[in-house]
Scaffold this motif. Structure first.
Motif, PDB file in Angstrom:
ATOM      1  N   GLU A  85       0.846  -1.191   0.000  1.00 52.76           N
ATOM      2  CA  GLU A  85       0.000   0.000   0.000  1.00 52.76           C
ATOM      3  C   GLU A  85       0.884   1.246   0.000  1.00 52.76           C
ATOM      4  O   GLU A  85       1.868   1.316   0.718  1.00 52.76           O
ATOM      5  CB  GLU A  85      -0.869  -0.005   1.259  1.00 52.76           C
ATOM      6  CG  GLU A  85      -1.827   1.161   1.317  1.00 52.76           C
ATOM      7  CD  GLU A  85      -2.709   1.087   2.538  1.00 52.76           C
ATOM      8  OE1 GLU A  85      -3.013   2.166   3.069  1.00 52.76           O
ATOM      9  OE2 GLU A  85      -3.070  -0.016   2.958  1.00 52.76           O
ATOM     10  N   TRP A 142       1.423   7.758   2.224  1.00 52.54           N
ATOM     11  CA  TRP A 142       1.082   9.133   1.865  1.00 52.54           C
ATOM     12  C   TRP A 142       2.175  10.063   2.378  1.00 52.54           C
ATOM     13  O   TRP A 142       2.524  10.046   3.534  1.00 52.54           O
ATOM     14  CB  TRP A 142      -0.248   9.535   2.487  1.00 52.54           C
ATOM     15  CG  TRP A 142      -1.378   8.693   2.034  1.00 52.54           C
ATOM     16  CD1 TRP A 142      -1.992   7.717   2.746  1.00 52.54           C
ATOM     17  CD2 TRP A 142      -2.027   8.717   0.764  1.00 52.54           C
ATOM     18  NE1 TRP A 142      -2.985   7.138   2.007  1.00 52.54           N
ATOM     19  CE2 TRP A 142      -3.031   7.738   0.785  1.00 52.54           C
ATOM     20  CE3 TRP A 142      -1.857   9.480  -0.376  1.00 52.54           C
ATOM     21  CZ2 TRP A 142      -3.858   7.505  -0.294  1.00 52.54           C
ATOM     22  CZ3 TRP A 142      -2.689   9.238  -1.452  1.00 52.54           C
ATOM     23  CH2 TRP A 142      -3.668   8.265  -1.410  1.00 52.54           C
ATOM     24  N   ARG A 202       1.602  16.554   2.520  1.00 58.00           N
ATOM     25  CA  ARG A 202       1.462  17.634   1.542  1.00 58.00           C
ATOM     26  C   ARG A 202       1.433  18.963   2.290  1.00 58.00           C
ATOM     27  O   ARG A 202       0.933  19.047   3.394  1.00 58.00           O
ATOM     28  CB  ARG A 202       0.196  17.473   0.736  1.00 58.00           C
ATOM     29  CG  ARG A 202       0.181  16.204  -0.076  1.00 58.00           C
ATOM     30  CD  ARG A 202      -0.913  16.266  -1.116  1.00 58.00           C
ATOM     31  NE  ARG A 202      -1.118  14.984  -1.748  1.00 58.00           N
ATOM     32  CZ  ARG A 202      -0.411  14.517  -2.774  1.00 58.00           C
ATOM     33  NH1 ARG A 202       0.556  15.233  -3.252  1.00 58.00           N
ATOM     34  NH2 ARG A 202      -0.672  13.347  -3.295  1.00 58.00           N
ATOM     35  N   GLN A 251     -13.475  18.210  -1.274  1.00 56.89           N
ATOM     36  CA  GLN A 251     -13.750  17.065  -2.149  1.00 56.89           C
ATOM     37  C   GLN A 251     -12.933  17.154  -3.437  1.00 56.89           C
ATOM     38  O   GLN A 251     -12.377  16.144  -3.897  1.00 56.89           O
ATOM     39  CB  GLN A 251     -15.249  16.992  -2.498  1.00 56.89           C
ATOM     40  CG  GLN A 251     -16.140  16.666  -1.329  1.00 56.89           C
ATOM     41  CD  GLN A 251     -16.472  17.896  -0.477  1.00 56.89           C
ATOM     42  OE1 GLN A 251     -16.207  19.039  -0.865  1.00 56.89           O
ATOM     43  NE2 GLN A 251     -17.021  17.672   0.704  1.00 56.89           N
ATOM     44  N   ARG A 252     -12.839  18.336  -4.005  1.00 52.96           N
ATOM     45  CA  ARG A 252     -12.066  18.495  -5.239  1.00 52.96           C
ATOM     46  C   ARG A 252     -10.577  18.266  -4.988  1.00 52.96           C
ATOM     47  O   ARG A 252      -9.893  17.628  -5.782  1.00 52.96           O
ATOM     48  CB  ARG A 252     -12.298  19.880  -5.827  1.00 52.96           C
ATOM     49  CG  ARG A 252     -11.589  20.061  -7.138  1.00 52.96           C
ATOM     50  CD  ARG A 252     -11.999  21.304  -7.842  1.00 52.96           C
ATOM     51  NE  ARG A 252     -11.176  21.487  -9.026  1.00 52.96           N
ATOM     52  CZ  ARG A 252     -11.152  22.576  -9.740  1.00 52.96           C
ATOM     53  NH1 ARG A 252     -11.940  23.582  -9.424  1.00 52.96           N
ATOM     54  NH2 ARG A 252     -10.372  22.669 -10.792  1.00 52.96           N
ATOM     55  N   THR A 259      -9.301  16.394  -2.661  1.00 50.55           N
ATOM     56  CA  THR A 259      -9.146  14.955  -2.437  1.00 50.55           C
ATOM     57  C   THR A 259      -9.040  14.225  -3.766  1.00 50.55           C
ATOM     58  O   THR A 259      -8.182  13.355  -3.940  1.00 50.55           O
ATOM     59  CB  THR A 259     -10.333  14.400  -1.618  1.00 50.55           C
ATOM     60  OG1 THR A 259     -10.339  15.038  -0.349  1.00 50.55           O
ATOM     61  CG2 THR A 259     -10.230  12.898  -1.430  1.00 50.55           C
ATOM     62  N   ARG A 260      -9.899  14.593  -4.717  1.00 50.91           N
ATOM     63  CA  ARG A 260      -9.860  13.957  -6.049  1.00 50.91           C
ATOM     64  C   ARG A 260      -8.578  14.308  -6.792  1.00 50.91           C
ATOM     65  O   ARG A 260      -7.921  13.430  -7.344  1.00 50.91           O
ATOM     66  CB  ARG A 260     -11.052  14.410  -6.888  1.00 50.91           C
ATOM     67  CG  ARG A 260     -12.278  13.586  -6.754  1.00 50.91           C
ATOM     68  CD  ARG A 260     -13.294  13.876  -7.860  1.00 50.91           C
ATOM     69  NE  ARG A 260     -13.384  15.269  -8.261  1.00 50.91           N
ATOM     70  CZ  ARG A 260     -14.204  16.168  -7.733  1.00 50.91           C
ATOM     71  NH1 ARG A 260     -14.997  15.824  -6.751  1.00 50.91           N
ATOM     72  NH2 ARG A 260     -14.223  17.409  -8.181  1.00 50.91           N
ATOM     73  N   GLU A 261      -8.219  15.597  -6.828  1.00 47.90           N
ATOM     74  CA  GLU A 261      -7.065  16.027  -7.611  1.00 47.90           C
ATOM     75  C   GLU A 261      -5.745  15.482  -7.083  1.00 47.90           C
ATOM     76  O   GLU A 261      -4.846  15.177  -7.859  1.00 47.90           O
ATOM     77  CB  GLU A 261      -6.996  17.555  -7.662  1.00 47.90           C
ATOM     78  CG  GLU A 261      -8.002  18.162  -8.594  1.00 47.90           C
ATOM     79  CD  GLU A 261      -7.836  19.666  -8.748  1.00 47.90           C
ATOM     80  OE1 GLU A 261      -6.814  20.227  -8.301  1.00 47.90           O
ATOM     81  OE2 GLU A 261      -8.755  20.275  -9.319  1.00 47.90           O
ATOM     82  N   TYR A 262      -5.617  15.393  -5.763  1.00 48.39           N
ATOM     83  CA  TYR A 262      -4.355  14.950  -5.172  1.00 48.39           C
ATOM     84  C   TYR A 262      -4.402  13.500  -4.710  1.00 48.39           C
ATOM     85  O   TYR A 262      -3.425  13.000  -4.178  1.00 48.39           O
ATOM     86  CB  TYR A 262      -3.963  15.876  -4.008  1.00 48.39           C
ATOM     87  CG  TYR A 262      -3.538  17.228  -4.504  1.00 48.39           C
ATOM     88  CD1 TYR A 262      -2.229  17.459  -4.892  1.00 48.39           C
ATOM     89  CD2 TYR A 262      -4.462  18.268  -4.629  1.00 48.39           C
ATOM     90  CE1 TYR A 262      -1.837  18.693  -5.382  1.00 48.39           C
ATOM     91  CE2 TYR A 262      -4.068  19.502  -5.118  1.00 48.39           C
ATOM     92  CZ  TYR A 262      -2.764  19.709  -5.488  1.00 48.39           C
ATOM     93  OH  TYR A 262      -2.375  20.932  -5.972  1.00 48.39           O
ATOM     94  N   ASP A 263      -5.545  12.855  -4.912  1.00 50.34           N
ATOM     95  CA  ASP A 263      -5.722  11.464  -4.513  1.00 50.34           C
ATOM     96  C   ASP A 263      -5.252  11.259  -3.073  1.00 50.34           C
ATOM     97  O   ASP A 263      -4.491  10.348  -2.768  1.00 50.34           O
ATOM     98  CB  ASP A 263      -4.968  10.538  -5.473  1.00 50.34           C
ATOM     99  CG  ASP A 263      -5.406   9.089  -5.316  1.00 50.34           C
ATOM    100  OD1 ASP A 263      -6.562   8.853  -4.907  1.00 50.34           O
ATOM    101  OD2 ASP A 263      -4.582   8.187  -5.585  1.00 50.34           O
ATOM    102  N   ASP A 264      -5.702  12.159  -2.219  1.00 51.05           N
ATOM    103  CA  ASP A 264      -5.287  12.140  -0.824  1.00 51.05           C
ATOM    104  C   ASP A 264      -6.500  12.464   0.045  1.00 51.05           C
ATOM    105  O   ASP A 264      -7.021  13.576  -0.013  1.00 51.05           O
ATOM    106  CB  ASP A 264      -4.179  13.176  -0.589  1.00 51.05           C
ATOM    107  CG  ASP A 264      -3.532  13.073   0.776  1.00 51.05           C
ATOM    108  OD1 ASP A 264      -4.089  12.400   1.661  1.00 51.05           O
ATOM    109  OD2 ASP A 264      -2.468  13.686   0.951  1.00 51.05           O
ATOM    110  N   PRO A 265      -6.952  11.507   0.833  1.00 53.03           N
ATOM    111  CA  PRO A 265      -8.142  11.747   1.658  1.00 53.03           C
ATOM    112  C   PRO A 265      -7.868  12.626   2.879  1.00 53.03           C
ATOM    113  O   PRO A 265      -8.792  13.037   3.557  1.00 53.03           O
ATOM    114  CB  PRO A 265      -8.557  10.342   2.085  1.00 53.03           C
ATOM    115  CG  PRO A 265      -7.298   9.546   2.060  1.00 53.03           C
ATOM    116  CD  PRO A 265      -6.464  10.135   0.947  1.00 53.03           C
TER     117      PRO A 265
END
Length: 124
Positions: free
Chosen positions: A24, A27, A30, A50-51, A53-59
């Motif tokens: 896995e 992370w 950032r 939310q955007r 999270t999607r753009e950086y693929d980081d929750p």
């Protein structure tokens, strides 16, 4: 027979190795403050958690740091001379400077640069 057993044991042991690339991902931390400042300095509108999270693929978005950085970038970008030069370069009015109490004078200053740039391009 002994040779066959040796070959089989070698084949079986190499087939059971763990692939080092299937773990896995870890992370990395950032700098959400810097990301926010960069977004503002690029002229963009602020992004939602939310955007990001999607753009950086980081929750694990730190939206508070992002907003602080965005506000700092906004302070630097949304200045009289800066938006004038922004207009001179032919760029649209920065979205980061929308919805501020000083948006109207900033937009007027930007337009001076923008129209000056278009007049200069017609003369050349």
């Amino acid at each position: 027979m002994r040779r066959a057993l040796l070959m089989m044991s070698i084949l079986l042991s190499t087939g059971c190795q763990i692939d080092p690339y299937t773990h896995e991902p870890t992370w990395s931390e950032r700098n959400w403050y810097q990301i926010g400042a960069d977004d503002a300095m690029a002229g963009g509108m602020p992004k939602s958690a939310q955007r990001l999270t999607r753009e950086y693929d980081d929750p694990r978005v730190d939206i508070a740091d992002y907003k602080k950085g965005y506000a700092r970038g906004q302070q630097r970008l949304c200045q009289d001379d800066f938006v004038y030069v922004w207009g001179l370069s032919g760029k649209e009015f920065p979205g980061a400077c929308e919805n501020l109490k000083e948006t109207s004078p900033l937009r007027a200053r930007w337009k001076e640069g923008y129209t000056g740039a278009s007049e200069n391009s017609l003369l050349n």
